[in-house]
Design a protein around this motif. Sequence first.
Motif, PDB file in Angstrom:
ATOM      1  N   UNK A  22     -10.275   5.532  40.397  1.00 17.88           N
ATOM      2  CA  UNK A  22      -9.787   4.703  39.291  1.00 17.88           C
ATOM      3  C   UNK A  22      -8.274   4.310  39.462  1.00 17.88           C
ATOM      4  N   UNK A  23      -7.872   3.276  38.835  1.00 23.36           N
ATOM      5  CA  UNK A  23      -6.847   2.749  38.781  1.00 23.36           C
ATOM      6  C   UNK A  23      -6.121   2.580  37.148  1.00 23.36           C
ATOM      7  N   UNK A  24      -4.674   2.679  37.212  1.00 18.59           N
ATOM      8  CA  UNK A  24      -4.369   2.507  35.797  1.00 18.59           C
ATOM      9  C   UNK A  24      -3.092   1.559  36.136  1.00 18.59           C
ATOM     10  N   UNK A  25      -3.148   0.624  35.466  1.00 19.15           N
ATOM     11  CA  UNK A  25      -1.920  -0.412  35.606  1.00 19.15           C
ATOM     12  C   UNK A  25      -1.207  -0.251  36.986  1.00 19.15           C
ATOM     13  N   UNK A  26      -2.389  -0.714  37.847  1.00 23.08           N
ATOM     14  CA  UNK A  26      -1.594  -1.148  39.504  1.00 23.08           C
ATOM     15  C   UNK A  26      -1.557   0.279  40.171  1.00 23.08           C
ATOM     16  N   UNK A 126      -0.655  -5.701  36.280  1.00 21.26           N
ATOM     17  CA  UNK A 126      -2.159  -5.433  36.924  1.00 21.26           C
ATOM     18  C   UNK A 126      -2.868  -4.824  35.599  1.00 21.26           C
ATOM     19  N   UNK A 127      -4.043  -4.751  36.092  1.00 21.54           N
ATOM     20  CA  UNK A 127      -5.069  -4.256  34.941  1.00 21.54           C
ATOM     21  C   UNK A 127      -5.003  -3.079  34.586  1.00 21.54           C
ATOM     22  N   UNK A 128      -5.130  -3.012  33.215  1.00 26.09           N
ATOM     23  CA  UNK A 128      -4.854  -1.707  32.668  1.00 26.09           C
ATOM     24  C   UNK A 128      -5.825  -0.505  33.211  1.00 26.09           C
ATOM     25  N   UNK A 144      -2.070  -1.201  45.492  1.00 24.90           N
ATOM     26  CA  UNK A 144      -3.127  -1.723  44.800  1.00 24.90           C
ATOM     27  C   UNK A 144      -2.675  -3.342  44.142  1.00 24.90           C
ATOM     28  N   UNK A 145      -3.816  -4.057  44.569  1.00 30.14           N
ATOM     29  CA  UNK A 145      -3.444  -5.585  43.815  1.00 30.14           C
ATOM     30  C   UNK A 145      -4.938  -6.039  43.296  1.00 30.14           C
TER      31      UNK A 145
END
Lengths: 154, 593
Positions: A22-26, A126-128, A144-145
């Motif tokens: 999981x990623x949050x805002x980059x 970056x994506x939320x 992350x990108x």
Amino acid sequence: MDIDEISQIIENIPATNQAGSLAFFGGWFGMLPDNIHRLTSVDVEGNALVMGFHKGERLEICDPSELEIMDDALIIWSASSINWEWNSYGEIPSPNNRYHHKFQSLQDRVLLSTNFGHPMVPCKDEPAFEMAWYIHPEMSHRPYHRMRGCLRLP
Amino acid sequence: MKFLKKDFFTHSIKASVFFALCLYFTSAQAQFPMFPPAPHELYPPTAPSHVVGSYSVEWQDTTGSICWLSERLNGGAWATVPNSYSPTNILSLSRSVGNYEYQVACIDDYGGKLGPISTVGVVTSMPSLDPLETQRDYQFQVRSGHFDGNGKLDIYIQRNSGDTNNGVINKTILTQTDDGHFEVVENPTSGQLATAAGWPVSTGVAPVANDYNVDGRVDVLLKHLDTTIPGVDDQIAYSTGMFFQGAAEAVAAIDFEFEKFFRDTYNWILDPNYFSQAITSNMPAYNFSLDIGVYFCNYWYGFPVCLNVGHALFEQTVTLAMLGLSGYETIQAAEEGLASALGFASYDTFECVLVCGWIEFYGWYSSTVFTFYDVWTPTTESPGFDDINFSKPASEAESALAEILNADIINGHFSILEDISEKLSDQLGIEINIGTQAANCEDAPLASNFVIAIPAAPACGVVLSGIINTIGIILVDAVFDQVEQPEPIYRAYGGVVEMEGRSWTPQFPLLVSDFRDAAGLPQVNACTKLVFGKLVSSSGMIIRSALPIINSPPGYSVNGGRVIEYFFPSPSQVEIIGGQVNYGPVINITPPC
């Protein structure tokens, strides 16, 4: 695409892809795209998309929009706020080890409030939210990108 | 009182409005919540298990919800504890002697929500727990009789010294199942205990008190149990370690697998390639003991019954190791090996030599039936397997540990374990820690390296048998299963890092110095737990040296590069088969970092 449609689409993702990092805002949760979190529920509560994961984690995404299902990941590009709660892994779940990252999207930046000792650094561009079921090995240690519509390849 | 038409009209209007409002609110309830939501999850309140005098009960913060603390005494009716409504979440209580249960209760639009229960025993005085040296001198008596009517003898253990409520086995009944295993009778009634106390004493059984799971309470080993119950293994009954609980927590058989667990654990400590060696050499091999015999039974003319049963013409137990034979994977291989060593073309030929001559000899009987029986029993791994990669100091250490494995762990004192730990540490350069005598879940991680026996504290819900089971799973899955990459792989986790993940290593972390640096673990990996996995699919897997982390976050760097990393691009490529998969020390290991 309204929130109910987003919920429906996520529910219909093949079972093998209903798990990932999981990623949050980059920022990857866990710093690297290493953890595997398994999705157990998707619900809509008002304007919030609420997802449950197999270790009792709870994700609340308010006003989600711009859903993108890639070959390697599910991406929600925009949200007004995100609340991610989890219990410290390897410990008996209790209120004392329940942590949260709360992201709030403002005009020009994203604010993070957290009760965890190692804060993440959110990035507005970056994506939320992203749940990546596939991570190319070459990308496992890169920052992350993500670009819209593009696979994340080295 | 006059009843005017106008009043009637007015009342009718009011009634209609009220009725309409009722309907409105009833139908609107689903859209406009009347109660705030209850907390997403309710947890058991925190309270002492047993206490003398007043005590505190603390529960989660329920601010914003409508919750309260519920209480009941001795299994009676639940009642709300006064002054416990949200946002209160801690109360000091003073109660008379009894057993009290507590739970958080909430109300929301979906009705009620009840949390898990915590129990508090209010007692007049707390039991005293003797030091282990004293506990080891506790006297136990063993009796056997029939408890459940299945025709199998059951066991009763009674302690005759020490505080009866101190958490050491005091009175417990172990029932034998149809397949020869034993189980603890939970919550036996006083009548059942009294009946069992009247069974005959099993004089041949030697109860030995020692703290086998290193939780600070002695457990009871029942040696020579087969003198009372033929054919069963010796057993260890584990104390719960909980005050006022005198029954055993669990019982485990001292069987071949039990011994094998210790042997494999030990070999694994000495040689991290122990399992992979077994796989690559295709040699999960055993010595075999062969119990062999020939009986006959003859029938005389006119007498249809057997005249002489059980004449043993030949009866012998042969340990193949005595013949220099070892390393067989299967009984069939052992049969062929034995026949070959004795110069026979096949095992059938060998069998015929034992039987056929007798058939001829007794041929004048009208009818003779010969019974050839051979029972193969695995005894231990082949010596060759055991000695793999043992250095001389290791061999010396092995003999020292063998004392423990061969029974000194049973008769000896805790200090023997400590001595062994020191000796192995000195000789092998690795740290082996056996835990403390009274550790619990929180302080279970004690050393920076492999632990022979970390406390399996009752609070963790784990006992040694569970550990053995887990090791057994590893043995079966990792050693004997012919899968693609069967040796165990490992993953350190904790904090923000999940048990399930993409990065694993085939190197045993506890034998790698400064594993955090060697494996390039991120700062957010608490690295407090370790799991064992089995490769399910190597699709897309890459093998590389662990990568470094440089100044991320600022000020944090680890070099990586000193362990091999298996990176799995997709979920479900690794099956977790053991380790600290639960919230306690399932396997006796300490954190690698």
